[in-house]
Design an enzyme around this catalytic site. Structure first.
Site, PDB file in Angstrom:
ATOM      1  N   GLY B 189      68.855  -7.631 125.629  1.00  0.00           N
ATOM      2  CA  GLY B 189      67.999  -8.282 124.640  1.00  0.00           C
ATOM      3  C   GLY B 189      66.541  -7.869 124.728  1.00  0.00           C
ATOM      4  O   GLY B 189      65.687  -8.453 124.067  1.00  0.00           O
ATOM      5  N   LYS B 207      48.846  -2.512 118.760  1.00  0.00           N
ATOM      6  CA  LYS B 207      48.091  -3.337 119.711  1.00  0.00           C
ATOM      7  C   LYS B 207      46.840  -2.599 120.197  1.00  0.00           C
ATOM      8  O   LYS B 207      45.776  -3.205 120.362  1.00  0.00           O
ATOM      9  CB  LYS B 207      48.987  -3.715 120.882  1.00  0.00           C
ATOM     10  CG  LYS B 207      50.101  -4.682 120.463  1.00  0.00           C
ATOM     11  CD  LYS B 207      51.217  -4.706 121.497  1.00  0.00           C
ATOM     12  CE  LYS B 207      52.275  -5.753 121.151  1.00  0.00           C
ATOM     13  NZ  LYS B 207      53.468  -5.631 122.029  1.00  0.00           N
TER      14      LYS B 207
END
Lengths: 434, 434
Positions: B189, B207
């Site tokens: 995940g 970012k």
């Protein structure tokens, strides 16, 4: 362009000099960032005539009358880098009540009587900023005051005193004793002529009280902090820590816990502790500072940087000056102190800690059983035991599981009275999952 | 007690669900910290009827009409956790122009078109907060926006993408190749079904643009960031790094430099790089994030924590909600975007970098001299050479000193064309003083 924001500077030592220098060098940038120029209108010092080299400031700005300077009508912001309780408190309360915002690096005053300053700020509708009071240049208070306001902080663990960290790092690296390492720190300028505030943990305790107050929305004063310095840490302790894969650091530890009835409380303590060398705080060397924060939603956060020195501290002071200058121009102020939670302070005896105890014992049958029995009697569970013999004597090193500090202290006290215990060579708390 | 501050929530996925949960669980504390209760007045989602388990919220609040929700008169603050450029941009611009403050985690939108959002915020006199857009729970933007405003930042170096850091950490730990490590990350995940945004460096570049814009007071867009992902990093690269006492990390690096004429400029890049294992960023494992900041007065600062995940991201969103709610009640707003410096962006070719080049060459006389000659021709100075033979072939590993990236690239290109160079096994940039 707005008219200037006028600053009164109280103190012009190492930090004050750097503040003046940065205000001068960065003037263009600061003006752009604030929307108005900053202007120093007075500097209060003890010796106005002192030679200050090429400090870029009009000598006519110096005065010995700090209170008079604070009271001047044309002062918007008071910047205090003198330190100590009085007369700093009188000056700052005067400024805040008159609606003048304050930027201060004065950890001792904030820890001793922060409530008075916060109340004065609320009364005067002024800002009180003090980023430089803890961990120098590391932006720590603003994250606590603002960024983590939507979260619940459970624990703050930090190395917040550079002097003691330098000394302990030197002891760890060279095997030197405390006195020898302190001499080196003094020679290199890391320790002051009177090192008491640092080595006895007063400085760290003041910072711990400031951090805990912000983290837990509760006024925690210097007197609420359990404090133990590093003067009793021996070369043998350091060697013993190494054998266990640990290093010794002076930690400030502030915890919030909830008892079975749902009542939350706060405990704040400063003491040397063994931590595993794999712990992120173990590699914080020399005079650096680092603070670990554990919050419910955010998880683990760490902040690292220079905790002292003129330029790093001045960086934090200037960040605060920009913030209060912007607020001044906008006619607003930051959220005031938040102490709504008002949690009770748990005494040290109830804090759950772990001990590492090193005993010199007679090497004969039954000694280990007797020692173990005393731990059991105080309901202290033993995690590991290591015994090594040498002639008639044996060395017994015991690490406990977590137990109330009072139970651990009572256990050690009882061990001390036993006939076959020749000496208690070292007692150290253990943190960080050894 | 003031009347409530009313929130519109756009999106209710992993982060949105955590925001709702935290708003509910911490309601009493949030009310005390803000001075008024927070109230969710609507939640825009694609499928209002979806089963959301025991989410503590009135099902009647769900709507598919996000724009209608944003326009409602009774909305004070818009919280956006949908992501993507459109329709998020339309919603947020609408909100900001109408004077409604915005809290967003949308890094892609901020990187692509942050200027439009900031302009709309200024136009509407509203707040625009986006702490959650970079490095999840780590308080990073507020320190940049506020704490370091009195300082000059010269360099920001960060690990800001958890997925790629997990993959590279796994490759380093197990010797696995990229594909195998990606499969593991997907299974656990840590990587999305389509991992492109992460592994190709788009997420880190977004970012980087946000960090650089704040650090350098200059609008840096996604297109201004040089970007290279980790898909070409091989098990052999990782092994080669290990031999040099290094590890490979996907770094974002934003630098401010001043040329000989005094002109400052900015360069922002994202690429895999070898860093020494002793570097603080080297020990940032798994999906953690960390950002190093180098400022003139503050020196080195590091921020570390969880960069992703529902709860950490929600912690950052809630911190912002508290800030804008306080501002809303005080009738004020935070300082707006500061892009006054407006520094030019330096192209990647001019950025000074260091290369680690591993060549398979024919093992015969004169080869090293020829290779060294090509580095010299491009004015690239060699720091270390390591040659190891294997039969007719030899492996030549060369690490350079700093040189313009274009010169390094041209050197490698010319090496590629040489008859005795069998293969260029790996080319990696080197950072952090190897």
């Amino acid at each position: 362009m707005s008219k200037s924001v006028r600053l009164a500077l109280l103190g012009c030592g190492t930090v004050g000099t750097e503040v003046v220098r940065l205000l001068h060098e960065q003037a263009t940038d600061l003006t752009a960032r604030i929307g108005a120029p900053l202007e120093i209108v007075g500097i209060a010092v003890r010796r106005p005539g002192r030679d200050r080299g090429d400090l870029p400031v009009d000598p006519g700005l110096f005065t010995t009358d700090a209170l008079g300077l604070v009271k001047r009508e044309d002062v918007d912001v008071v910047v205090e880098v003198v330190g100590g309780i009085e007369p700093a408190r009188t000056w700052l309360v005067e400024a805040l009540r008159a609606g003048k915002s304050v930027v201060t690096a004065n950890k001792a005053l904030l820890a001793e009587d922060g409530g008075t300053l916060h109340d004065a700020a609320t009364e005067g509708g002024a800002d009180l900023y003090y980023e430089a009071s803890v961990a120098g240049a590391i932006p720590l208070l603003r994250p606590l005051r603002e960024s983590l306001q939507g979260d619940t902080i459970n624990r703050v663990t930090g190395i917040v005193n550079g002097t003691t960290n330098f000394i302990l790092s030197a002891m760890d690296a060279t095997g030197a004793g405390f006195e020898e390492a302190l001499e080196e720190a003094t020679a290199l300028g890391y320790a002051e002529a009177d090192p008491t505030a640092d080595v006895e943990g007063f400085d760290a305790a003041a910072k711990a009280s400031i951090l805990a107050s912000l983290a837990f929305h509760t006024r925690v004063g210097a007197a609420d902090v359990y404090r133990e310095g590093i003067t009793a840490v021996s070369a043998r302790d350091v060697a013993s820590a190494k054998q266990m894969g640990c290093t010794i650091k002076l930690l400030c530890i502030a915890t919030r816990s909830v008892d079975s009835s749902g009542q939350a409380s706060v405990a704040v303590r400063v003491h040397p502790a063994m931590i595993p060398t794999s712990h992120p705080l173990a590699s914080v060397g020399d005079a650096f500072n680092a603070v670990f924060i554990e919050a419910e939603a955010a998880g683990q956060l760490m902040f690292y940087g220079r905790g002292a020195g003129g330029a790093p501290t001045a960086s934090a002071v200037l960040g605060d000056i920009v913030a209060v200058a912007r607020n001044h121009l906008a006619g607003t102020r930051a959220a005031s102190e938040s102490s709504y939670a008002d949690l009770p302070i748990r005494p040290m005896g109830e804090a759950v800690t772990r001990y590492h105890v090193s005993l010199d014992v007679a090497d004969r049958a039954g000694v280990l059983a007797a020692v173990a029995g005393i731990f059991a009697k105080h309901d202290v569970s033993i995690a590991t035991v290591r015994q090594s013999g040498r002639g008639d004597d044996a060395v017994l090193v015991i690490v406990t599981h977590g137990a109330p500090d009072a139970a651990l202290a009572a256990t050690v006290e009882e061990l001390r009275g036993l006939e076959f215990v020749r000496a208690i060579a070292s007692v150290l708390r253990v943190e960080g999952g050894v």
